[in-house]
Design a protein around this motif. Structure first.
Motif, mmCIF file in Angstrom:
data_model
loop_
_atom_site.group_PDB
_atom_site.id
_atom_site.type_symbol
_atom_site.label_atom_id
_atom_site.label_comp_id
_atom_site.label_asym_id
_atom_site.label_seq_id
_atom_site.Cartn_x
_atom_site.Cartn_y
_atom_site.Cartn_z
ATOM 1 N N LEU A 1 0.824 -1.195 0.000
ATOM 2 C CA LEU A 1 0.000 0.000 0.000
ATOM 3 C C LEU A 1 0.868 1.259 0.000
ATOM 4 C CD1 LEU A 1 -2.788 -0.994 2.542
ATOM 5 C CD2 LEU A 1 -2.862 -1.075 0.052
ATOM 6 N N TYR B 1 -7.182 -2.046 -3.618
ATOM 7 C CA TYR B 1 -5.825 -1.600 -3.320
ATOM 8 C C TYR B 1 -4.968 -2.756 -2.794
ATOM 9 C CZ TYR B 1 -7.766 3.064 -3.794
ATOM 10 O OH TYR B 1 -8.389 4.188 -4.288
ATOM 11 N N LYS B 2 -5.622 -3.786 -2.233
ATOM 12 C CA LYS B 2 -4.920 -4.942 -1.701
ATOM 13 C C LYS B 2 -4.929 -6.101 -2.665
ATOM 14 C CE LYS B 2 -2.944 -6.817 2.033
ATOM 15 N NZ LYS B 2 -1.697 -6.331 2.621
ATOM 16 N N PRO C 1 -5.433 -6.182 -6.614
ATOM 17 C CA PRO C 1 -5.721 -5.615 -7.946
ATOM 18 C C PRO C 1 -6.097 -6.703 -8.945
ATOM 19 C CG PRO C 1 -3.362 -5.738 -7.579
ATOM 20 C CD PRO C 1 -4.007 -6.110 -6.272
#
Length: 301
Positions: free
Chosen positions: A105, A296-297, A299
């Motif tokens: 992240l 976001y974790k 894709p």
């Protein structure tokens, strides 16, 4: 084949013999955590597949969970190919070839994750278990006890240790069947203990304590006492069951808004063990804020 609305996954976890490293690997068809699968209507499970890789250790920590479509996924009797990575049986060994990029992240560039992992079952179990009365969700501990060889080029890490292999499959979204669950496994002498309990969406509770003997045969044991664990930084509730109702957290491996994975120290079936434990909240998973955060974790390629 995985039916529309359904899912299937194969799960591996392992601890190095010296206690310095750990890993989990999950091959998904119809990824149960995928926001893309949920938004699609879940008509094509194969179009939402991924290999989730989590490596733990001071110099070897990596996280991979890139979803790929049906054009990049193929399934045969003894092999699952997802993009450039694959899980395949070679005679009596499960070989996992990894060629991925990690996810961090806030950092735009992704490091290469490459290597090969070989799991050799020491015992096999032929029995699967229904997790609900209608059999919409099923769990199968394939190899309660196994040995693992980890040879990674990126990062440059090699180790061997003890391992565990199971699989789950279902014909409806997992959040339709459950509100939450807590799961734990530990090698206890020649046996393997597995604790599995949670709350179904219909309000019923399930709980079992299984002991797999040296031949891989499961035996239902009396449930140990509940062993509360401290909540995570995301305030995830987690617990297990242990002799005298006591367990301590060695390390929290994963801490997310809806999921936590930990290494524990505890006594189970009269043995002092190091256990791998997970807690999940499906109510939290389907929260719109969490659904917004998930890409976001994890894709999609």
């Amino acid at each position: 084949m995985v039916p529309p609305q359904g899912y299937r996954w194969w799960y591996v976890d392992a601890l190095s013999d010296d206690g310095s490293y750990g890993l989990t690997i999950i091959g998904f068809i119809g990824s149960v955590f995928s926001p893309y699968y949920k938004k699609s209507g879940r008509d094509l499970p194969l179009d939402h597949s991924c290999l989730n890789i989590a490596l733990y250790g001071k110099n070897g920590a990596r996280w991979v969970m890139t979803e790929r479509g049906a054009a990049d996924t193929s399934q045969a009797r003894d092999e699952l190919q997802i993009g450039p990575s694959a899980m395949r049986w070679d005679k009596e060994r499960l070989i996992i070839d990894i060629e991925e990029r990690d996810i961090r992240l806030g950092i735009p560039w992704r490091r290469r994750v490459k290597g090969q992992i070989t799991l050799t079952p020491e015992v096999l179990n032929a029995h699967s278990f229904k997790l609900d009365a209608e059999g919409k969700h099923n769990w199968h501990t394939i190899a309660p006890r196994a040995r693992i060889e980890v040879k990674m080029d990126r990062p440059d890490v090699s180790w061997s240790g003890s391992a565990y292999l199971d699989g789950n499959h279902g014909s409806e979204p997992i959040e339709d069947g459950f509100r939450d669950w807590h799961w734990c496994r530990a090698h206890a002498g020649h046996d393997v203990g597995v604790i599995y309990e949670g709350n179904r969406r219909d309000g019923s509770h399930f709980a079992s304590a299984l002991r797999f003997d040296r031949h891989g045969t499961p035996h239902e044991e009396e449930l140990p006492l509940v062993a509360p664990l401290p909540p995570t930084l995301w305030a995830m509730k987690r617990q297990t069951r242990a002799d005298r109702g006591h367990a301590s957290v060695i390390k929290t491996w994963e801490d997310s808004p809806f999921y936590a994975r930990s290494a524990l120290s505890m006594r189970l079936f009269g043995k002092q063990v190091t256990a791998v434990q997970e807690s999940i909240s499906l109510d939290r998973l389907i929260n719109p804020v969490v659904q917004f955060m998930l890409p976001y974790k994890m894709p999609r390629e």
